[in-house]
Scaffold this active site. Structure first.
Site, PDB file in Angstrom:
ATOM      1  N   HIS A  44      -5.583  -6.099  -2.833  1.00  0.00           N
ATOM      2  CA  HIS A  44      -6.760  -6.450  -1.487  1.00  0.00           C
ATOM      3  C   HIS A  44      -6.833  -7.772  -0.970  1.00  0.00           C
ATOM      4  O   HIS A  44      -7.720  -8.090  -0.210  1.00  0.00           O
ATOM      5  CB  HIS A  44      -7.973  -5.469  -1.734  1.00  0.00           C
ATOM      6  N   HIS A  68       0.810   4.171  -2.672  1.00  0.00           N
ATOM      7  CA  HIS A  68       0.508   5.741  -2.408  1.00  0.00           C
ATOM      8  C   HIS A  68       1.994   6.474  -2.848  1.00  0.00           C
ATOM      9  O   HIS A  68       1.689   7.503  -3.369  1.00  0.00           O
ATOM     10  CB  HIS A  68       0.301   5.942  -1.013  1.00  0.00           C
ATOM     11  N   ARG A  96       0.778  -1.233   0.035  1.00  0.00           N
ATOM     12  CA  ARG A  96       0.102  -0.084  -0.073  1.00  0.00           C
ATOM     13  C   ARG A  96       0.894   1.156  -0.159  1.00  0.00           C
ATOM     14  O   ARG A  96       0.643   2.243  -0.707  1.00  0.00           O
ATOM     15  CB  ARG A  96      -0.918   0.126   1.039  1.00  0.00           C
ATOM     16  N   ASN A 140      -3.449   8.963   5.348  1.00  0.00           N
ATOM     17  CA  ASN A 140      -2.398   7.894   5.542  1.00  0.00           C
ATOM     18  C   ASN A 140      -2.859   6.812   6.510  1.00  0.00           C
ATOM     19  O   ASN A 140      -1.890   6.241   6.948  1.00  0.00           O
ATOM     20  CB  ASN A 140      -1.378   8.776   6.281  1.00  0.00           C
TER      21      ASN A 140
HETATM   22  C1  HEM Z   1      -9.057   0.906  -6.624  1.00  0.00           C
HETATM   23  C2  HEM Z   1      -8.934   2.020  -5.728  1.00  0.00           C
HETATM   24  C3  HEM Z   1      -8.483   1.709  -4.284  1.00  0.00           C
HETATM   25  C4  HEM Z   1      -9.204   2.224  -3.144  1.00  0.00           C
HETATM   26  C5  HEM Z   1     -10.462   3.060  -2.900  1.00  0.00           C
HETATM   27  C6  HEM Z   1      -8.240   1.601  -2.075  1.00  0.00           C
HETATM   28  C7  HEM Z   1      -8.854   1.826  -0.686  1.00  0.00           C
HETATM   29  C8  HEM Z   1      -8.236   1.336   0.456  1.00  0.00           C
HETATM   30  C9  HEM Z   1      -8.530   1.434   1.779  1.00  0.00           C
HETATM   31  C10 HEM Z   1      -9.508   2.495   2.365  1.00  0.00           C
HETATM   32  C11 HEM Z   1      -7.839   0.580   2.424  1.00  0.00           C
HETATM   33  C12 HEM Z   1      -7.737   0.529   3.984  1.00  0.00           C
HETATM   34  C13 HEM Z   1      -6.535   1.372   4.744  1.00  0.00           C
HETATM   35  C14 HEM Z   1      -6.895   1.391   6.199  1.00  0.00           C
HETATM   36  O1  HEM Z   1      -7.915   1.016   6.585  1.00  0.00           O
HETATM   37  O2  HEM Z   1      -5.855   1.372   6.780  1.00  0.00           O
HETATM   38  C15 HEM Z   1      -6.807  -0.149   1.855  1.00  0.00           C
HETATM   39  C16 HEM Z   1      -5.771  -1.059   1.835  1.00  0.00           C
HETATM   40  C17 HEM Z   1      -5.020  -1.843   1.084  1.00  0.00           C
HETATM   41  N1  HEM Z   1      -4.793  -1.165  -0.135  1.00  0.00           N
HETATM   42 FE1  HEM Z   1      -6.162  -0.424  -1.249  1.00  0.00          FE
HETATM   43  N2  HEM Z   1      -7.413   0.838  -2.411  1.00  0.00           N
HETATM   44  C18 HEM Z   1      -7.306   1.013  -3.881  1.00  0.00           C
HETATM   45  C19 HEM Z   1      -6.375   0.244  -4.717  1.00  0.00           C
HETATM   46  C20 HEM Z   1      -5.285  -0.341  -4.419  1.00  0.00           C
HETATM   47  C21 HEM Z   1      -4.150  -0.603  -5.085  1.00  0.00           C
HETATM   48  C22 HEM Z   1      -4.113  -0.364  -6.659  1.00  0.00           C
HETATM   49  C23 HEM Z   1      -3.244  -1.341  -4.148  1.00  0.00           C
HETATM   50  C24 HEM Z   1      -1.887  -1.829  -4.844  1.00  0.00           C
HETATM   51  C25 HEM Z   1      -1.602  -2.224  -5.923  1.00  0.00           C
HETATM   52  C26 HEM Z   1      -3.864  -1.275  -2.893  1.00  0.00           C
HETATM   53  C27 HEM Z   1      -3.263  -1.938  -1.803  1.00  0.00           C
HETATM   54  C28 HEM Z   1      -3.719  -2.024  -0.596  1.00  0.00           C
HETATM   55  C29 HEM Z   1      -3.187  -2.923   0.470  1.00  0.00           C
HETATM   56  C30 HEM Z   1      -2.118  -3.976   0.460  1.00  0.00           C
HETATM   57  C31 HEM Z   1      -3.896  -2.534   1.443  1.00  0.00           C
HETATM   58  C32 HEM Z   1      -3.729  -3.041   3.048  1.00  0.00           C
HETATM   59  C33 HEM Z   1      -3.095  -2.345   3.884  1.00  0.00           C
HETATM   60  C34 HEM Z   1      -2.491  -2.978   5.068  1.00  0.00           C
HETATM   61  O3  HEM Z   1      -3.007  -3.930   5.572  1.00  0.00           O
HETATM   62  O4  HEM Z   1      -1.807  -2.168   5.899  1.00  0.00           O
HETATM   63  N3  HEM Z   1      -4.945  -0.598  -3.013  1.00  0.00           N
HETATM   64  N4  HEM Z   1      -6.991   0.425   0.259  1.00  0.00           N
HETATM   65  C1  NAG Z   2       0.918   8.322  12.232  1.00  0.00           C
HETATM   66  C2  NAG Z   2       0.607   9.449  11.475  1.00  0.00           C
HETATM   67  O1  NAG Z   2       1.599   9.966  10.631  1.00  0.00           O
HETATM   68  N1  NAG Z   2      -0.799   9.890  11.383  1.00  0.00           N
HETATM   69  C3  NAG Z   2      -0.943  11.163  10.812  1.00  0.00           C
HETATM   70  C4  NAG Z   2      -1.931  10.840   9.745  1.00  0.00           C
HETATM   71  O2  NAG Z   2      -2.656  12.048   9.417  1.00  0.00           O
HETATM   72  C5  NAG Z   2      -3.480  12.862  10.343  1.00  0.00           C
HETATM   73  C6  NAG Z   2      -4.021  13.910   9.683  1.00  0.00           C
HETATM   74  O3  NAG Z   2      -3.273  14.886   8.967  1.00  0.00           O
HETATM   75  C7  NAG Z   2      -2.164  13.534  11.405  1.00  0.00           C
HETATM   76  O4  NAG Z   2      -2.769  13.990  12.564  1.00  0.00           O
HETATM   77  C8  NAG Z   2      -1.566  11.891  12.038  1.00  0.00           C
HETATM   78  O5  NAG Z   2      -0.439  12.444  12.787  1.00  0.00           O
END
Ligand code: HEM
Ligand code: NAG
Ligand code: NAG
Length: 343
Positions: free
Chosen positions: A205, A77, A73, A105
Site C-alpha cells: 500500500h 487477488h 493488487r 473488484n
Molecule cells: C492486509 C489486508 C489488505 C486489505 C484489507 C487490503 C485492502 C485494499 C483496499 C480496500 C484497497 C483499495 C481498493 C480500491 O479502492 O480500489 C487496496 C488497494 C491496494 N492493495 Fe490492498 N489490501 C490488503 C493487502 C494487500 C496486499 C497483501 C497487497 C499486495 C501484496 C495489496 C496491494 C494493494 C495495492 C497495490 C493497492 C492499490 C491498487 C491501485 O492503486 O489500483 N494489498 N487494498
Molecule cells: C468493471 C467491473 O468489472 N465491474 C464489476 C465489479 O463487480 C460488480 C458487482 O459484481 C459488477 O456489477 C461490475 O460490473
C-alpha cells in the site's frame, strides 16, 4: 500391472498397505505433475520472455503510472483466490460470473489487465502457445515493483493457467478493510503466511490508491456523530479527506493515494505514516494499533532494508502459492478466456 493388484488371500493387511504404498510412490515418480517451478523453465522454448515483459511493462508504466499498483493488487487477488493461476484474468460470460466480477473488484480492471494482455500478445508473436498467463502476471508484477523503486526478487516459472474462475469463490479468501485484525491475520494464516509476512505484504500500500467508499465511514459521521471522524486519523488529514471525497456518492470513482507522502514510490514511508494517523484504510491503521503487528510496523518504518528483504521473500512465497502444474491447468491462448472457449 493386474498381477500386482491381485493380492493372494493369505496376504496380511499390513502387507497390502505396504504394496499399495510402493505402487503409489512408483506412480507418483513417473507422473510429471510432481515437477517443480524453475528459474529457467522457458530458457529453450522462449528465451526472450523476460526481455519482452520488461519492455512491455516499462512502456506501459511510463504512459500510465497507475499500472504498477493496479498490477500488484491484481496479482495479490489472483494468488489468494484459487492460487496464482491467472484465474482473475478470465472474463465473465453468459454461463459463468468470473472472479474479476466479484463485488470486491473495484479498481481491479484497467491498467493491470491491459499490461498483461499486451505482454501476452507480444509473447504469443515470439513463442506461440508456450507461456502461461500466470507466469506473465508473476514476472510483470515483479518488474513493476522494481521499476517504481521496490526490491527485486526471483520468480520461478512453470505455472499453468487455472481452469476455474468464479466470483463465488472470492468471498472469504480476500481481506477487507472492515475486518478485525484477527480476521485478517486468520485469512493469511490459513494460506500459510505469518503475521510478519502479512505486515510486510501490506507494505504494497506504499503505492496506489483507495476509493473513497473504502474509508468513508472513517471520515463522515464516525460512530453516528455528525461531522465526526475516526479519532485515530490525524485531524488535518481527516479534513483533507473529507474535502477530497465530498461527492463520492455521486462519483464512485473518487479516490485518494494510499501513501499520501510518496504515492508513486515504493518505499517504507507507508509504515512511517501509520503512527502519524495518515492511513486511509482502517485495516492499515489497525496494523499499528495491534500488539501482534505493531513491532513489525515499527521495524519497517525504521529500516527500509528490513522491509525490502521481508517484502521480497514474502512476494516470492506469494508467487508460488497454490500454483498448478502439469495437467492441472493449461497455457491459455488468451488470458481472458479458457481454451475450451476459444477457437
Ligand atoms: C492486509 C489486508 C489488505 C486489505 C484489507 C487490503 C485492502 C485494499 C483496499 C480496500 C484497497 C483499495 C481498493 C480500491 O479502492 O480500489 C487496496 C488497494 C491496494 N492493495 Fe490492498 N489490501 C490488503 C493487502 C494487500 C496486499 C497483501 C497487497 C499486495 C501484496 C495489496 C496491494 C494493494 C495495492 C497495490 C493497492 C492499490 C491498487 C491501485 O492503486 O489500483 N494489498 N487494498
Ligand atoms: C468493471 C467491473 O468489472 N465491474 C464489476 C465489479 O463487480 C460488480 C458487482 O459484481 C459488477 O456489477 C461490475 O460490473
Ligand atoms: C536493517 O535491516 C537489515 C536487514 O534485516 C539489517 O541487516 C540491518 O542491520 C538493519 N539496520 C539497522 C540500522 O538496524
Amino acid at each position: 500391472m493386474g498381477s500386482i493388484l491381485k493380492v493372494p488371500p493369505s496376504l496380511h493387511h499390513s502387507h497390502l498397505f505396504f504394496f499399495l504404498a510402493i505402487l503409489i510412490i512408483l506412480l507418483a515418480r513417473i507422473h510429471p505433475c510432481n515437477s517443480k517451478l524453475t528459474l529457467d523453465y522457458y530458457q529453450q522454448t522462449c528465451p526472450k520472455l523476460e526481455q519482452i515483459i520488461q519492455e512491455t511493462v516499462m512502456d506501459k508504466q511510463i504512459k500510465s503510472p497507475t499500472t504498477a499498483a493496479g498490477t500488484v493488487r491484481l496479482f495479490f487477488h489472483d494468488c489468494f483466490v484459487e492460487g496464482c493461476d491467472a484465474s482473475v484474468l478470465v472474463s465473465s460470460n453468459n454461463f459463468n460470473k468470473a472472479e474479476r466480477d466479484a463485488d470486491i473488484n473495484l479498481s481491479l480492471p484497467g491498467d493491470g489487465f491491459d499490461v498483461i494482455v499486451r505482454a501476452k500478445t507480444a509473447i504469443e508473436l515470439a513463442c506461440p502457445g508456450i507461456v502461461s498467463c500466470a507466469d506473465i502476471l508473476s514476472i510483470a508484477t515483479r518488474d513493476l515493483i522494481t521499476m517504481v523503486g521496490g526490491p527485486y526478487y526471483k520468480v520461478r516459472l512453470g505455472r499453468k493457467d487455472g481452469l476455474v474462475s468464479s466470483a463465488s469463490h472470492v468471498e472469504g479468501n480476500l481481506p477487507r478493510p472492515t475486518m478485525t485484525m484477527s480476521q485478517i491475520i486468520s485469512i493469511f494464516q490459513t494460506k500459510g503466511f505469518t503475521i510478519r509476512e502479512m505486515v510486510a505484504l501490506s507494505g504494497a500500500h506504499t503505492i496506489g490508491f483507495s476509493h473513497c467508499t473504502e474509508f468513508a465511514s472513517r471520515i463522515y459521521n464516525y460512530g453516528g456523530k455528525a461531522g465526526a471522524h475516526d479519532p485515530s486519523l490525524d485531524p488535518r488529514f481527516a479534513q483533507g479527506l473529507q474535502n477530497a471525497c465530498t461527492t463520492y456518492q455521486k462519483d464512485p470513482s473518487m479516490s485518494v493515494f494510499n501513501d499520501i507522502i510518496s504515492p508513486g514510490k515504493f518505499d517504507n514511508i507507508f509504515f512511517q505514516n501509520l503512527p502519524k494517523g495518515l492511513a486511509l484504510l482502517a485495516s492499515d491503521q489497525g496494523l499499528v494499533a495491534d500488539a501482534r503487528t505493531k513491532p513489525f510496523v515499527e521495524m519497517y518504518a525504521a529500516n527500509q532494508t528490513a522491509f525490502f528483504q521481508d517484502f521480497a521473500h514474502a512476494m516470492e512465497k506469494l508467487s508460488i502459492y497454490g500454483v498448478k502444474m502439469g495437467r492441472k491447468g493449461e497455457v491459455r491462448r488468451r488470458c481472458d478466456q479458457f481454451n475450451s472457449l476459444t477457437v
